[in-house]
Design a protein around this motif. Structure first.
Motif, PDB file in Angstrom:
ATOM      1  N   PRO A 114       0.679  -1.224  -0.066  1.00 32.89           N
ATOM      2  CA  PRO A 114       0.015  -0.027  -0.064  1.00 32.89           C
ATOM      3  C   PRO A 114       0.764   1.212  -0.060  1.00 32.89           C
ATOM      4  CG  PRO A 114      -0.057  -1.003   2.294  1.00 32.89           C
ATOM      5  CD  PRO A 114       0.814  -2.186   1.079  1.00 32.89           C
ATOM      6  N   VAL A 115       0.287   2.484  -0.569  1.00 31.48           N
ATOM      7  CA  VAL A 115       0.994   3.712  -0.578  1.00 31.48           C
ATOM      8  C   VAL A 115       0.319   4.605   0.150  1.00 31.48           C
ATOM      9  CG1 VAL A 115       1.840   5.560  -2.334  1.00 31.48           C
ATOM     10  CG2 VAL A 115       1.885   3.278  -3.051  1.00 31.48           C
ATOM     11  N   GLU A 116       0.788   5.029   1.071  1.00 34.14           N
ATOM     12  CA  GLU A 116       0.458   6.071   1.800  1.00 34.14           C
ATOM     13  C   GLU A 116       0.874   7.287   1.820  1.00 34.14           C
ATOM     14  OE1 GLU A 116       0.369   4.961   6.277  1.00 34.14           O
ATOM     15  OE2 GLU A 116      -0.113   2.644   5.523  1.00 34.14           O
ATOM     16  N   PHE A 141       2.377   8.589 -10.003  1.00 34.13           N
ATOM     17  CA  PHE A 141       1.503   7.852  -9.168  1.00 34.13           C
ATOM     18  C   PHE A 141       1.502   6.500  -9.841  1.00 34.13           C
ATOM     19  CE2 PHE A 141       0.119  12.277  -9.407  1.00 34.13           C
ATOM     20  CZ  PHE A 141      -0.182  12.554  -8.016  1.00 34.13           C
ATOM     21  N   PRO A 142       1.210   5.484  -8.930  1.00 39.23           N
ATOM     22  CA  PRO A 142       1.148   4.023  -9.503  1.00 39.23           C
ATOM     23  C   PRO A 142      -0.127   3.802 -10.071  1.00 39.23           C
ATOM     24  CG  PRO A 142       0.651   4.212  -7.162  1.00 39.23           C
ATOM     25  CD  PRO A 142       0.998   5.501  -7.581  1.00 39.23           C
ATOM     26  N   ALA A 143      -0.102   2.513 -10.826  1.00 40.83           N
ATOM     27  CA  ALA A 143      -1.294   2.022 -11.380  1.00 40.83           C
ATOM     28  C   ALA A 143      -1.926   2.879 -12.483  1.00 40.83           C
ATOM     29  CB  ALA A 143      -2.242   1.299 -10.390  1.00 40.83           C
ATOM     30  N   GLY A 144      -1.479   3.809 -13.034  1.00 36.17           N
ATOM     31  CA  GLY A 144      -1.991   4.608 -14.190  1.00 36.17           C
ATOM     32  C   GLY A 144      -3.032   5.769 -13.446  1.00 36.17           C
ATOM     33  N   CYS A 145      -2.559   6.180 -12.233  1.00 39.96           N
ATOM     34  CA  CYS A 145      -3.601   7.040 -11.564  1.00 39.96           C
ATOM     35  C   CYS A 145      -3.082   8.360 -12.149  1.00 39.96           C
ATOM     36  CB  CYS A 145      -3.405   6.984 -10.001  1.00 39.96           C
ATOM     37  SG  CYS A 145      -4.203   5.613  -9.448  1.00 39.96           S
ATOM     38  N   ASP A 146      -4.033   9.414 -11.863  1.00 40.85           N
ATOM     39  CA  ASP A 146      -3.798  10.851 -12.355  1.00 40.85           C
ATOM     40  C   ASP A 146      -3.681  11.905 -11.301  1.00 40.85           C
ATOM     41  OD1 ASP A 146      -6.274  10.426 -15.057  1.00 40.85           O
ATOM     42  OD2 ASP A 146      -4.195  10.117 -15.249  1.00 40.85           O
ATOM     43  N   GLY A 147      -3.834  11.333 -10.272  1.00 46.32           N
ATOM     44  CA  GLY A 147      -3.551  12.271  -9.063  1.00 46.32           C
ATOM     45  C   GLY A 147      -3.766  11.556  -7.740  1.00 46.32           C
ATOM     46  N   CYS A 148      -3.632  12.351  -6.351  1.00 49.68           N
ATOM     47  CA  CYS A 148      -3.725  11.530  -5.118  1.00 49.68           C
ATOM     48  C   CYS A 148      -5.031  11.123  -4.899  1.00 49.68           C
ATOM     49  CB  CYS A 148      -3.410  12.771  -4.090  1.00 49.68           C
ATOM     50  SG  CYS A 148      -1.695  13.384  -4.241  1.00 49.68           S
ATOM     51  N   MET A 150      -7.273   9.651  -7.221  1.00 48.13           N
ATOM     52  CA  MET A 150      -7.227   8.208  -7.675  1.00 48.13           C
ATOM     53  C   MET A 150      -6.496   7.215  -6.989  1.00 48.13           C
ATOM     54  SD  MET A 150      -7.289   9.030 -11.882  1.00 48.13           S
ATOM     55  CE  MET A 150      -7.316   7.418 -11.996  1.00 48.13           C
ATOM     56  N   THR A 151      -5.493   7.606  -6.423  1.00 54.22           N
ATOM     57  CA  THR A 151      -4.250   6.804  -5.741  1.00 54.22           C
ATOM     58  C   THR A 151      -4.846   6.414  -4.456  1.00 54.22           C
ATOM     59  OG1 THR A 151      -2.558   7.878  -6.776  1.00 54.22           O
ATOM     60  CG2 THR A 151      -2.037   6.268  -4.803  1.00 54.22           C
ATOM     61  N   ARG A 152      -5.712   7.186  -3.639  1.00 52.80           N
ATOM     62  CA  ARG A 152      -6.089   6.957  -2.328  1.00 52.80           C
ATOM     63  C   ARG A 152      -7.235   6.106  -2.695  1.00 52.80           C
ATOM     64  NH1 ARG A 152      -7.489  12.058  -0.952  1.00 52.80           N
ATOM     65  NH2 ARG A 152      -5.557  12.477  -0.877  1.00 52.80           N
ATOM     66  N   ALA A 153      -8.098   6.168  -3.903  1.00 54.25           N
ATOM     67  CA  ALA A 153      -9.316   5.415  -4.063  1.00 54.25           C
ATOM     68  C   ALA A 153      -8.785   3.852  -4.212  1.00 54.25           C
ATOM     69  CB  ALA A 153      -9.904   6.049  -5.217  1.00 54.25           C
TER      70      ALA A 153
END
Length: 154
Positions: A114-116, A141-148, A150-153
């Motif tokens: 997990p990324v925190e 950002f990991p996994a093709g996310c566009d921002g924080c 999306m990453t948090r989701a």
């Protein structure tokens, strides 16, 4: 180890320049939209244990440590019914079929870490400093996310 990747079926090529699956070709816009590069890199980072099962025929499996100082290379002759497991995070391999052979290959994968993200009032080491000079900055950002968000989701 929490999951396994898709399984590969290794069979010899039919003839010079021919393939059973065709040519992969370069990545295109659709591949990028589907996250093909990110998915591949995630798989490369997560693969832990590799398994070879020789269904039919013979072949030579060469195992080498990724850091040569860890040990000498090993050669294993795969015969029908042999199952070989090895740590893919420590070893690299090369498989050479000796005849018409059929090999199943799969990997067991590590958990996705997990990324925190945390926020701080001031960056460490900047107490009493009013200005910071930034010459370059990159945000990834990991996994093709566009921002924080999306990453948090994830």
């Amino acid at each position: 180890l929490t999951e396994r990747s898709g399984t590969l079926v290794r069979v010899p090529h039919m003839a010079e320049g021919m393939s059973l699956v065709g040519q992969a070709g370069p990545l295109d816009a659709q591949d990028m939209k589907l996250g093909a590069a990110e998915n591949f890199l995630t798989w490369v980072l997560r693969r832990k244990l590799c398994m070879f099962y020789n269904v039919d025929g013979r072949g030579l499996l060469e195992l080498n440590f990724k850091k040569p100082e860890n040990g000498d290379p090993t050669r294993i002759v795969l015969r029908e019914g042999y199952l070989v497991l090895f740590r893919h995070d420590l070893l690299q391999y090369r498989y050479k079929p000796e005849d018409e052979s059929l090999v199943l290959q799969t990997w067991l994968l590590e958990d996705v870490l997990p990324v925190e993200f945390h926020s701080v009032a001031k960056a460490p080491g900047t107490q009493g400093v009013d200005r910071v000079l930034v010459r370059a900055m990159t945000e990834r950002f990991p996994a093709g996310c566009d921002g924080c968000d999306m990453t948090r989701a994830l």
